[in-house]
Design a protein around this motif. Structure first.
Motif, PDB file in Angstrom:
ATOM      1  N   ILE A  51      36.871 -13.440  -0.958  1.00  0.00           N
ATOM      2  CA  ILE A  51      35.912 -14.262  -0.217  1.00  0.00           C
ATOM      3  C   ILE A  51      34.822 -14.758  -1.160  1.00  0.00           C
ATOM      4  CG2 ILE A  51      34.226 -14.300   1.665  1.00  0.00           C
ATOM      5  CD1 ILE A  51      35.826 -11.983   2.942  1.00  0.00           C
ATOM      6  N   VAL A  52      34.549 -16.062  -1.107  1.00  0.00           N
ATOM      7  CA  VAL A  52      33.437 -16.654  -1.848  1.00  0.00           C
ATOM      8  C   VAL A  52      32.339 -17.017  -0.853  1.00  0.00           C
ATOM      9  CG1 VAL A  52      32.658 -18.590  -3.270  1.00  0.00           C
ATOM     10  CG2 VAL A  52      34.904 -17.543  -3.685  1.00  0.00           C
ATOM     11  N   LEU A  53      31.135 -16.529  -1.097  1.00  0.00           N
ATOM     12  CA  LEU A  53      29.972 -16.821  -0.259  1.00  0.00           C
ATOM     13  C   LEU A  53      29.079 -17.797  -1.007  1.00  0.00           C
ATOM     14  CD1 LEU A  53      28.159 -16.234   2.217  1.00  0.00           C
ATOM     15  CD2 LEU A  53      27.211 -14.294   0.939  1.00  0.00           C
ATOM     16  N   LYS A  54      28.803 -18.956  -0.385  1.00  0.00           N
ATOM     17  CA  LYS A  54      28.038 -19.989  -1.073  1.00  0.00           C
ATOM     18  C   LYS A  54      27.208 -20.776  -0.077  1.00  0.00           C
ATOM     19  CE  LYS A  54      29.996 -23.907  -2.017  1.00  0.00           C
ATOM     20  NZ  LYS A  54      30.802 -25.029  -2.580  1.00  0.00           N
ATOM     21  N   SER A  55      26.303 -21.592  -0.615  1.00  0.00           N
ATOM     22  CA  SER A  55      25.553 -22.541   0.213  1.00  0.00           C
ATOM     23  C   SER A  55      25.727 -23.926  -0.379  1.00  0.00           C
ATOM     24  CB  SER A  55      24.075 -22.166   0.280  1.00  0.00           C
ATOM     25  OG  SER A  55      23.463 -22.277  -0.990  1.00  0.00           O
ATOM     26  N   CYS A  93      29.747  -8.209   4.874  1.00  0.00           N
ATOM     27  CA  CYS A  93      30.164  -8.167   3.462  1.00  0.00           C
ATOM     28  C   CYS A  93      30.555  -6.752   3.060  1.00  0.00           C
ATOM     29  CB  CYS A  93      29.027  -8.670   2.568  1.00  0.00           C
ATOM     30  SG  CYS A  93      28.646 -10.427   2.721  1.00  0.00           S
ATOM     31  N   ARG A  94      29.766  -5.791   3.482  1.00  0.00           N
ATOM     32  CA  ARG A  94      30.030  -4.393   3.125  1.00  0.00           C
ATOM     33  C   ARG A  94      31.354  -3.899   3.696  1.00  0.00           C
ATOM     34  NH1 ARG A  94      29.074   0.508   5.825  1.00  0.00           N
ATOM     35  NH2 ARG A  94      28.089  -0.593   7.575  1.00  0.00           N
ATOM     36  N   LYS A  95      31.638  -4.228   4.942  1.00  0.00           N
ATOM     37  CA  LYS A  95      32.818  -3.707   5.618  1.00  0.00           C
ATOM     38  C   LYS A  95      34.096  -4.468   5.285  1.00  0.00           C
ATOM     39  CE  LYS A  95      30.317  -2.030   9.703  1.00  0.00           C
ATOM     40  NZ  LYS A  95      30.156  -2.216  11.179  1.00  0.00           N
ATOM     41  N   SER A  96      33.955  -5.661   4.778  1.00  0.00           N
ATOM     42  CA  SER A  96      35.136  -6.431   4.432  1.00  0.00           C
ATOM     43  C   SER A  96      36.012  -5.653   3.444  1.00  0.00           C
ATOM     44  CB  SER A  96      34.732  -7.770   3.800  1.00  0.00           C
ATOM     45  OG  SER A  96      35.829  -8.382   3.179  1.00  0.00           O
ATOM     46  N   SER A  97      37.306  -5.642   3.708  1.00  0.00           N
ATOM     47  CA  SER A  97      38.214  -4.975   2.780  1.00  0.00           C
ATOM     48  C   SER A  97      38.465  -5.824   1.542  1.00  0.00           C
ATOM     49  CB  SER A  97      39.543  -4.676   3.474  1.00  0.00           C
ATOM     50  OG  SER A  97      40.172  -5.876   3.899  1.00  0.00           O
ATOM     51  N   LYS A  98      37.949  -7.053   1.557  1.00  0.00           N
ATOM     52  CA  LYS A  98      38.160  -7.983   0.457  1.00  0.00           C
ATOM     53  C   LYS A  98      36.894  -8.152  -0.375  1.00  0.00           C
ATOM     54  CE  LYS A  98      41.643  -9.974   3.349  1.00  0.00           C
ATOM     55  NZ  LYS A  98      41.921 -10.879   4.479  1.00  0.00           N
ATOM     56  N   ILE A  99      37.091  -8.349  -1.656  1.00  0.00           N
ATOM     57  CA  ILE A  99      35.971  -8.545  -2.561  1.00  0.00           C
ATOM     58  C   ILE A  99      35.221  -9.824  -2.190  1.00  0.00           C
ATOM     59  CG2 ILE A  99      35.313  -8.976  -4.963  1.00  0.00           C
ATOM     60  CD1 ILE A  99      36.181  -6.119  -4.467  1.00  0.00           C
TER      61      ILE A  99
END
Length: 252
Positions: A51-55, A93-99
């Motif tokens: 997962i990429v988190l962006k704005s 974000c913390r619980k996601s199994s994905k980076i």
């Protein structure tokens, strides 16, 4: 307060959760809820491996809480609900199994620093200075503090919090551990984010899941902890000091 948007795309194993708000990518409760949903959806997707988190935009990654919405809060329950929006994103974000990779193209303030800290790995530009301004408006960074302190340590967190009116440079943020890599400009940053995401998407999913568990060991109590912190902020925002500080800031 309903302006702005959140989008989620999945391509070649890379889920990109992106947010935008015209007020320097500040986050009202509606966008916080949508961003939480986007991260949870990406985490549950069989097609996504990272997962990429962006704005969006070129200047500010995230200006934190929406001051306009903070001024509309009239009781403790509403305040707690608003600040729980940030805790929900952090916990997603913390619980996601994905980076989760954070792409920080510009300045991060308040809750924006919390979003960067909630990621597993953070790439930024040299323009991505950070500030925790909460004390200056009569509240504290209570909800995001577990995530930020976990990344940069107590001493650096104390400096960032107490120097509430001062930006710390992107270089400082990398030295303290918030950022993992710095790049000269946005195009170079985007290329680095893409290359890293592609590599991670090619790795064994079970190995990545195992790594994720290790990275977040010791945070199992954060559901309750961040809820408690949201209640503290939700009460402080009702004070005359904070209401006056918010009004003064918006008039500038």
């Amino acid at each position: 307060m309903t302006e702005g948007q959140v989008s989620l795309t999945v391509n070649n194993g890379i889920a990109t959760a992106s947010f935008y708000h015209p007020a320097q990518n500040s986050l009202p409760s509606a966008l916080l809820s949508q961003l939480t949903d986007a991260i949870n959806t990406a985490a549950a997707s069989k097609d996504a491996r990272v997962i990429v988190l962006k704005s969006e935009g070129g200047r500010t990654f995230c200006a934190g809480a929406s001051f306009d919405e903070l001024l509309q809060i009239k009781d403790k329950q509403a305040g707690a609900r608003f600040f729980s929006g940030f805790s929900n994103v952090i916990n997603a974000c913390r619980k996601s199994s994905k980076i989760v990779i954070a792409r920080v193209q510009g300045k991060a303030v308040g809750g924006g620093v919390g979003l960067a800290a909630a990621a597993d790995y953070c790439l930024a530009t040299e323009a991505a200075a950070i500030k925790l301004s909460e004390l200056a408006i009569g509240i504290g960074p209570f909800v995001i503090s577990p995530a930020v302190q976990r990344k940069i340590g107590l001493q650096a967190f104390s400096q960032l919090t107490i120097r509430a009116s001062d930006f710390q440079s992107a270089e400082w943020a990398m030295q303290k551990g918030l950022y993992n890599e710095l790049y000269e400009d946005i195009p170079t940053l985007d290329q680095a984010v893409l290359e890293l995401a592609q590599k991670l998407a090619s790795y064994h999913p079970d190995a990545l899941t195992g790594l994720k568990k290790i990275l977040w060991e010791g945070t199992e109590d954060w559901d309750a902890l961040l809820t408690e912190r949201a209640a503290i902020s939700g009460e402080l925002v009702l004070s005359e000091f904070t209401q006056a500080a918010l009004n003064s800031f918006l008039k500038k």
